[in-house]
Design an enzyme around this catalytic site. Structure first.
Site, short mmCIF file in Angstrom:
data_model
loop_
_atom_site.label_atom_id
_atom_site.label_comp_id
_atom_site.label_asym_id
_atom_site.label_seq_id
_atom_site.Cartn_x
_atom_site.Cartn_y
_atom_site.Cartn_z
N SER A 64 0.97 -1.35 -0.07
CA SER A 64 0.11 0.01 -0.09
C SER A 64 0.73 1.07 -0.03
CB SER A 64 -0.88 0.10 1.33
OG SER A 64 -1.50 -1.40 1.12
N SER A 85 -0.71 -5.16 -5.50
CA SER A 85 -1.26 -4.35 -4.63
C SER A 85 -0.64 -2.62 -5.01
CB SER A 85 -0.90 -4.44 -3.20
OG SER A 85 -1.28 -3.12 -2.18
#
Lengths: 505, 347
Positions: free
Chosen positions: B115, B194
């Site tokens: 992230s 991600s």
């Protein structure tokens, strides 16, 4: 041990998996019902230990909720001092703590130390050789090849080829710059000595080597880190003792001890009585270096109000030490710490030397044993392997020095390291004292000798990181946690490791 | 509420193997500790908790690795290579010869997830994953980029580092390969999970604009988003390790301060984004986990790519959660590996 998790760095017994899962659920519940900033104390105030022991970590997190932190426990913080002997101006003492101590946070008592689990087969290392190439080294690739080829020739006793290659190395090195050039030069010289059997004089004046070491101390953070992290472990071990005794296996200039003494002096409730036994090699001119260091430390102790006792011991080798010599007092009267910074590896050249020293340490009944060693295997049986390891290790070390600005210190530091290189490459038998081994190897040795690990926690980690930010010349230094030990490295290459031990129960 | 939590925990436990559940739950709880409500991040504790693996020039299961540092930028890449069939294990790292003069050897530039905030090229989960890719793709080289992370380094740092890494890779003589000396080039695929998938997309766009050839993009549950709350976000919020709230936190930490999630870095086919029509982006393999709450954004990405005439293949893994590829203990993992293998080997 669950093999899949082990590969990812987590040691969980398969039979414990469901239990750990349940505790994770409990922890999530507890975190969920706590206030928003109620859990931030888990990050700031709690000391985390050995994240690889997942079960232990979750347990300690859970206990934070069931046992709120005990405010009455004082929190000892080692002050990241420079090698400070009392100066005429007192301003030095004020400058460091503000950067390090955080306000009023208290530490919870360390969780029960998990017995060291036997490494799973997935972890029993094939030796790891971590290499960090700096961009400039791409140009020096031929130089590295030549050095390795030369080492190969030396191993095969092909003197003619080795001779040709070592000369060629000299030419190639001349066209390099910076760390690559210096490292190559030292390694080439060491190879030449080995080829022509001109062995370096090992018994140089110890005060000369101490001087070099002090410059090394100033130039880069490795020694500061070693002292700092060892002191942190010692302070935690001494937390409740009124009389403490530190046995330093290599006193040198005593640079580690002013910071410890200052931290002890600041202990709430007053400092313990502090006794220091410093061990060192014989001096050539009959000068008593140990006593001189002892006097300086005594003077410091007086100014900061710490009751202090000092004894120096001259020994050719740590293996000559006997516990009776040290005037040890009963464990319930005086807590003992044994401290070894870059000393133990020297014993590996003598058969039974290490065993002797480890049993002597046990006989001292120490509360804690702190060990700092170079994180490299420079003691393998095969010369070429040793050479390759050392080449990569010292390349990283020299690279890290390139960032420092004080050129005088830099030259001395390089000389200091150069002598180690020479010893690793050119010497054999009893003369080869720089027999560095990795943390994994030291762990195995300590555990089979009857010691349990004492884990260094996130507080020591954080403060070591802050120390680096304050003192480090370049910003490539990294602190890394490794199963309860702390390592300092240059980018991703660990270079020294601090571990702490206690007698196995 | 406590009751809701219980249901949620049981659900996620049902769909993944127990050790996977323990692994990802541990990350989840640790990450909760690290994110502060004021948007700052406890980097020291994060580094302390992160389990890392060193590079290793001694081959393990036929793969060795070394780190490369660009002194001037501080950017570190970890290079994974198959063990040489020719030289002895102690042979030095070959930085002089091309990878091959008789065949094409793919170089996969990999951007790890987290992230934009967590992990590194040296994190054990990513080191392990990258090692798998080498033999999977027939002895490909993998370059894992240690890009700068937020909140200390916001947009566009991660993209700048990705771009710098791509240029570095493309300019290495020792990463070239080809069927003969005349067709020698560095044959690059971009890949990431991600946030890494997000980076791969943006680097591919920049590469297309600059005329730099990329053979393909592999996006493994890529991190996209937007201001709107999609149906999947509402339906799956908090159920499978991830919450909308934590997604919001990471976007706030990555995007320039004060920016909304419709920023083009985040909402790639949104109102403020570049038109990708006719851009000739590399073919993409997009893998979506059916229990990932941001899947609507990922599916919208796939649809957007198709709409703008870019070649994309979607792999939708029904009961997969995020992080299913960390451990080789489930069918989704094996399915993914097969798809990647086919994607990279196709001409």
């Amino acid at each position: 041990m669950d093999e899949l998790l082990a590969v990812l760095g987590y040691k969980v017994r398969s039979s414990d998996m469901a239990d750990v899962a349940q505790k994770l659920e409990q922890l999530e519940m507890a975190m969920g019902t706590a206030q928003d900033d109620g859990i931030s104390h888990l990050a700031c105030d709690t000391i985390h230990y050995n994240p690889s022991d997942l079960s232990g970590w979750v347990d300690s997190m859970l206990s934070e909720f069931t046992n709120p932190p005990d405010d009455s426990e004082y929190d000892l913080r080692a002050i990241p001092g420079v090698a400070a002997y009392p100066q005429a101006d007192e301003s030095d003492k004020d400058s460091s703590p503000a950067a390090v101590s955080s306000p009023s946070s208290s530490s919870s008592p360390p969780p029960p130390i998990a017995a060291a689990a036997a490494p799973s087969s997935a972890l029993i290392a094939e030796p790891t050789r971590p290499v960090v190439l700096i961009d400039s080294q791409e140009a020096g690739v031929r130089l590295v090849h030549t050095l390795l080829a030369c080492a190969e020739a030396v191993q095969q006793d092909n003197v003619k080829l080795a001779d040709a290659l070592v000369k060629h190395t000299g030419l190639l090195a001349a066209s390099q710059t910076g760390a690559m050039r210096k490292v190559a030069t030292y390694f080439a010289e060491a190879l030449a000595r080995r080829i022509y059997k001109i062995y370096p004089q090992d018994c140089l004046d110890p005060s000369y080597s101490d001087t070099l070491e002090m410059h090394f101390y100033e130039t880069c953070p490795y020694l500061k880190f070693a002292h700092f992290t060892a002191n942190q472990a010692i302070l935690e071990a001494f937390a409740t003792a009124n009389r403490v005794h530190v046995i330093d296996f290599g006193l040198k200039q005593g640079m580690q001890w002013p910071a410890l003494m200052q931290a002890l002096a600041l202990r709430p409730g007053g400092p313990p009585a502090f006794r220091l036994t410093g061990i060192g090699p014989p001096q050539p001119n009959n000068t008593d270096n140990l006593q001189q260091v002892g006097w300086k430390l005594a003077h410091l102790a007086e100014t900061i109000g710490v009751e202090f006792e000092f004894r120096g011991f001259v020994a050719n080798s740590l293996a000559d030490l006997e516990p009776e010599m040290l005037d040890l007092r009963p464990a319930d009267v005086e807590a003992v710490a044994v401290n070894s910074v870059f000393e133990l590896h020297r014993l590996l050249g003598r058969s039974a030397g290490m065993d002797k020293v480890l049993s002597t340490i046990k006989a001292m009944k120490p509360k804690i044993v702190t060990v700092v060693e170079q994180e490299a295997n420079h003691n393998g049986p095969v010369f070429v392997d040793r050479f390759t390891e050392a080449l990569h290790y010292y390349s990283s070390l020299f690279d890290s020095l390139e960032g420092s600005t004080a050129s005088q210190d830099l030259v001395m530091s390089e000389l200091y390291l150069g002598r180690q290189i020479c010893n690793v490459v050119a010497c054999e038998g009893g003369d080869r004292v720089e027999r560095h081994e990795t943390l994994t190897q030291w762990r195995a040795r300590m555990e089979s000798a009857g010691f349990d690990p004492v884990h260094l926690g996130s507080n020591a980690y954080k403060q070591a990181s802050m120390l680096l930010a304050l003192f480090a010349g370049g910003d490539g230094y990294r602190v890394e946690e490794n199963n309860g030990a702390l390592m300092l490295g240059w980018h991703t290459r660990p270079l020294i490791a601090t571990s702490a031990w206690q007698l196995a129960r | 509420m406590a009751g809701d939590n219980e249901v949620n925990l049981n659900e996620s436990k049902r769909v993944v193997p127990l050790n996977t559940w323990v692994l990802i739950s541990n990350f989840k709880l640790a990450y909760n500790l690290l994110r502060r409500p004021d948007g700052s991040f406890n980097r020291d504790l994060a580094e302390f908790l992160d389990r890392k693996l060193p590079a290793n020039t001694n081959p393990v299961d036929g793969v060795f690795s070394f780190d490369h540092l660009d002194r001037s930028t501080g950017l570190l890449n970890r290079v994974y290579r198959p063990e040489s069939q020719l030289g002895p294990p102690t042979a030095p790292i070959d930085l002089e010869n091309p990878l091959s003069t008789t065949a094409v050897v793919p170089v996969i530039v990999f951007f790890h997830g987290g992230s934009f905030t967590h992990s590194s090229a040296g994190s054990a989960i990513y080191d392990t994953f990258c090692r798998r890719l080498v033999p999977l793709c027939g002895g490909a080289v993998v370059v894992s980029v240690n890009y700068r992370r937020s909140p200390e380094n916001r947009y566009p740092c991660a993209y700048d580092d990705g771009w710098a890494a791509l240029k570095w890779v493309k300019s290495r003589p020792w990463l070239r390969s080809g069927k003969d000396r005349n067709s020698s080039d560095v044959h690059v695929y971009l890949a990431g999970d991600s946030s890494g998938g997000n980076i791969a997309h943006h680097v591919a766009v920049k590469a297309a604009e600059a005329g730099i050839s990329i053979l393909g993009n592999i996006l493994l549950h890529p991190m996209f988003g937007g201001e709107a709350r999609t149906e999947s976000e509402k339906r799956l919020d908090g159920k499978y390790f991830v919450t909308v709230q934590d997604r919001d936190w990471y976007w706030r930490a990555f995007l320039p301060e004060g920016e909304s999630r419709d920023h083009p870095a985040c909402n790639v086919f949104g109102p403020r984004s570049k038109n990708l029509e006719g851009m000739k982006l590399p073919k993409s393999l997009v893998v979506v986990a059916g229990l990932d709450l941001i899947q609507d954004w990922q599916l919208a990405y796939v649809e957007g790519m198709e709409r703008t005439g870019n070649q994309v293949k979607l792999i939708f893994l029904q009961d997969a959660t995020i992080g299913f590829y960390f451990l080789p203990n489930n069918q989704h993992f094996h399915c993914l590996m097969e798809e990647i293998k086919n994607f990279v080997s196709a001409a």
